[in-house]
Design an enzyme around this catalytic site. Sequence first.
Site, PDB file in Angstrom:
ATOM      1  N   LYS A  29       0.675  -1.201  -0.133  1.00  0.00           N
ATOM      2  CA  LYS A  29       0.365   0.281  -0.313  1.00  0.00           C
ATOM      3  C   LYS A  29       0.890   0.827   0.415  1.00  0.00           C
ATOM      4  O   LYS A  29       0.637   2.568  -0.451  1.00  0.00           O
ATOM      5  CB  LYS A  29      -0.947  -0.103   1.207  1.00  0.00           C
ATOM      6  CG  LYS A  29      -0.700   0.131   2.056  1.00  0.00           C
ATOM      7  CD  LYS A  29      -1.186   0.464   3.409  1.00  0.00           C
ATOM      8  CE  LYS A  29       0.269   0.752   4.890  1.00  0.00           C
ATOM      9  NZ  LYS A  29      -0.209   1.457   5.709  1.00  0.00           N
ATOM     10  N   THR A  30       1.829   1.244   0.712  1.00  0.00           N
ATOM     11  CA  THR A  30       2.603   2.036   0.993  1.00  0.00           C
ATOM     12  C   THR A  30       3.535   2.764  -0.770  1.00  0.00           C
ATOM     13  O   THR A  30       2.830   3.619  -1.012  1.00  0.00           O
ATOM     14  CB  THR A  30       3.696   2.231   1.445  1.00  0.00           C
ATOM     15  OG1 THR A  30       3.237   1.523   2.868  1.00  0.00           O
ATOM     16  CG2 THR A  30       4.656   3.365   1.757  1.00  0.00           C
ATOM     17  N   GLU A 216      -3.315   4.469   6.073  1.00  0.00           N
ATOM     18  CA  GLU A 216      -4.210   3.584   7.517  1.00  0.00           C
ATOM     19  C   GLU A 216      -5.882   4.362   8.235  1.00  0.00           C
ATOM     20  O   GLU A 216      -6.145   4.373   8.715  1.00  0.00           O
ATOM     21  CB  GLU A 216      -3.312   3.791   9.126  1.00  0.00           C
ATOM     22  CG  GLU A 216      -2.528   3.625   8.674  1.00  0.00           C
ATOM     23  CD  GLU A 216      -2.188   1.532   8.510  1.00  0.00           C
ATOM     24  OE1 GLU A 216      -3.016   1.168   9.047  1.00  0.00           O
ATOM     25  OE2 GLU A 216      -1.073   1.768   8.443  1.00  0.00           O
ATOM     26  N   GLN A 246      -7.363  -4.707   9.943  1.00  0.00           N
ATOM     27  CA  GLN A 246      -6.492  -4.157  10.615  1.00  0.00           C
ATOM     28  C   GLN A 246      -6.192  -3.511  11.828  1.00  0.00           C
ATOM     29  O   GLN A 246      -5.349  -2.584  12.280  1.00  0.00           O
ATOM     30  CB  GLN A 246      -4.974  -4.716   9.734  1.00  0.00           C
ATOM     31  CG  GLN A 246      -4.144  -5.308   9.056  1.00  0.00           C
ATOM     32  CD  GLN A 246      -2.762  -4.614   8.492  1.00  0.00           C
ATOM     33  OE1 GLN A 246      -2.315  -4.930   9.345  1.00  0.00           O
ATOM     34  NE2 GLN A 246      -3.022  -4.961   7.087  1.00  0.00           N
ATOM     35  N   ARG A 604       2.180 -10.858   9.902  1.00  0.00           N
ATOM     36  CA  ARG A 604       4.501 -10.625   9.965  1.00  0.00           C
ATOM     37  C   ARG A 604       4.312 -11.134   9.521  1.00  0.00           C
ATOM     38  O   ARG A 604       6.176 -10.782   9.388  1.00  0.00           O
ATOM     39  CB  ARG A 604       4.494  -9.975  12.155  1.00  0.00           C
ATOM     40  CG  ARG A 604       3.774  -8.327  12.067  1.00  0.00           C
ATOM     41  CD  ARG A 604       3.376  -7.442  11.955  1.00  0.00           C
ATOM     42  NE  ARG A 604       2.433  -7.637  10.942  1.00  0.00           N
ATOM     43  CZ  ARG A 604       1.225  -7.003   9.468  1.00  0.00           C
ATOM     44  NH1 ARG A 604       2.362  -5.909   9.369  1.00  0.00           N
ATOM     45  NH2 ARG A 604       0.636  -7.046   8.746  1.00  0.00           N
TER      46      ARG A 604
END
Length: 671
Positions: A29-30, A216, A246, A604
């Site tokens: 996403k970044t 976010e 999330q 993660r």
Amino acid sequence: MMKLNPAQQQAVTYVSGPCLVLAGAGSGKTRVIINKIAYLIQQCGYKARHIAAVTFTNKAAREMRERVAGSLGKAEARGLRISTFHTLGLDMIRAEHKVLGLKPGFSLFDDQDSLALLKELTEAELLEDKDQLQQLVKRISDWKNDLMLPAQAIASARDAQEALQAQLYQRYREHMTAYNALDFDDLIMLPTLLLANDEEVRTRWQSRIRYLLVDEYQDTNTSQYQLVKLLVGERARFTVVGDDDQSIYSWRGAKPQNLVLLGKDFPQLELVKLEENYRSSGRILKAANILIANNPHVYEKRLRSNLGYGEPIRVVSANNEDHEAERVVANLVRHKFMNHANFKDYAILYRGNHQARIFEKALMANRIPYKISGGTSFFSRSEIKDIMAYLRVLVNPDDDNAFLRICNVPKRGMGPATLEKIGRLANSKQISLFAACFDPDFERQLPPQAAETAMIFTRWLVELGDRAVRGDTLEALKEMIRGINYEDHLYDTSPSPKAAEMRMKNVSELYRWITDMLDGDELEEPMTLEQVVTRLTLRDMMERSSDEDEADQVQMMTLHASKGLEFPYVFLVGAEEGLLPHQSSLDEGNVEEERRLAYVGITRAQRELIFTLCKERRQYGEQIKCEPSRFLLELPQDDLEWEARKAKPSAEQRQQSGKTNIAMLRAMLNK
DNA sequence: ACGGCAAGGATTTTT
DNA sequence: TCCTTGCCGT
């Protein structure tokens, strides 16, 4: 642009209207945000200064800033606004402080400052319960997040309790105004109200920010979403990126429902799903998908892996928490040796900070380097709070809170008696403590000795403040630390010379940050002392030299703190009922957020994932029996390898888990 | 001003 | 159990 998958490409190139990007864990996403900013500038004719991107953490903002600068070049990125919500709010308040009736150089109170003030205000009331104080803090924060001013809060109070809280909210507000201070919630509420009520200001900001990106998004609260809506206006040129799975901060006011609201408020919303995962093995993703499928969803989403299926997920059980730590360390050491891995490839993730201690002990005993992120923060250390308070008084002498903290630290004979007298004078004249020291009546109302010390001190501060503002800020700072003999003070008050040394090291670290920020660097403009103080309160400091990032250390942190990070090998410890679905969440009937927390932890892991659990655990002094977390039972059992240590779930437990799933499914269907 | 002792509390904490 | 907090005595 070349390297984007179709979904990512769609997310980047859709610019003609509102866009929601549902970005699963590890779906890049970044990258989408970075590419979209570049696309807007290079292909769509947007000027960098007309684009803003907001995140929640300074770390995320900094990372984004660096990556954009890397892909765009410094010149093209000039004027681009990448910041946290709070920093954006702060910038807006600074620009509009006149309209808001704030003097420049206002202080920013962190949570502890606000709590201290409220504590003081409630002492007079019959609110002795500390629990009630906590409730008050929460209530005020809720009001602010819902954009309610004290007057409205008083008007809408439904019972005596709430009416009292609303009164205290008003008193709190009055005191904050007198101190010329704002709290964190104000940084969002004030700009939002201003935009809502002042058309001139609104159109000005809307023409300044013509494209808005939000990272976010699932973590936004009501006022933050309102701010977004007001900034984008009718044109609705924006992209928000988020993942409802999330959302782990609802206890802090985050409203994941804002994702649904967005579709209602903007019917023309374009929805893009990023479901391709570049991080974890297929098995880990499968487990994560199956786990999170137990939660109700508005938007369905299924992560696909680009990597191999990977190793089985292991479940290691231990007799008690000491044994758990031992087994983790033993597993880790063996694994590292067999895979030629580095310590920094391993993460130990836990639900609560207190769990860290035992692992810390075990790692230390085995001489394994480790790093704990989070825990007591740098800024809650007393030596840092002291120096920060000094700086705050220099910038804003009316900050009584800061003044109270420092006026007798180090001891200079301004004890409680003196302060009481100054306080009375300040109160009667409705001025700050500092101002009271310059009042014509000051010398008459205090014993000569006390007046003398107070005057020497305050005059010294004024002189320093003048010098800091006029130019030689650095010299003034140096002189201040020298002038108060802070190092001696630390040696006097610390339990050991070693502790004093540590504390002084912290002070030097802070000093270094301040000097860096005053000087600026190629990515950041030099700041004034005033800016430095607020930015530091927002924990927004410049990257310290990276010797720590390079170090080969096992990473330890809470599940919350792990969001956004990734590790080759993850130990998710304490997978027990009452701990991972935490008891208090169970009591509140909020298992779903706990499940998301587990989901965050699982996703993660890149290559391997190991759960650990205890058969029994010492809690508040008594031994308690532990059951395996329901989340373990929800995972695909074929992909789990339960370590033989006789903790296999009983048939009865499986049955139980099946039942809860059916209950959940029913609940979903009814919605 | 400081040490000693009892009582109370013990998720998570982007800013 | 074990840490922090606050009160009390010197």
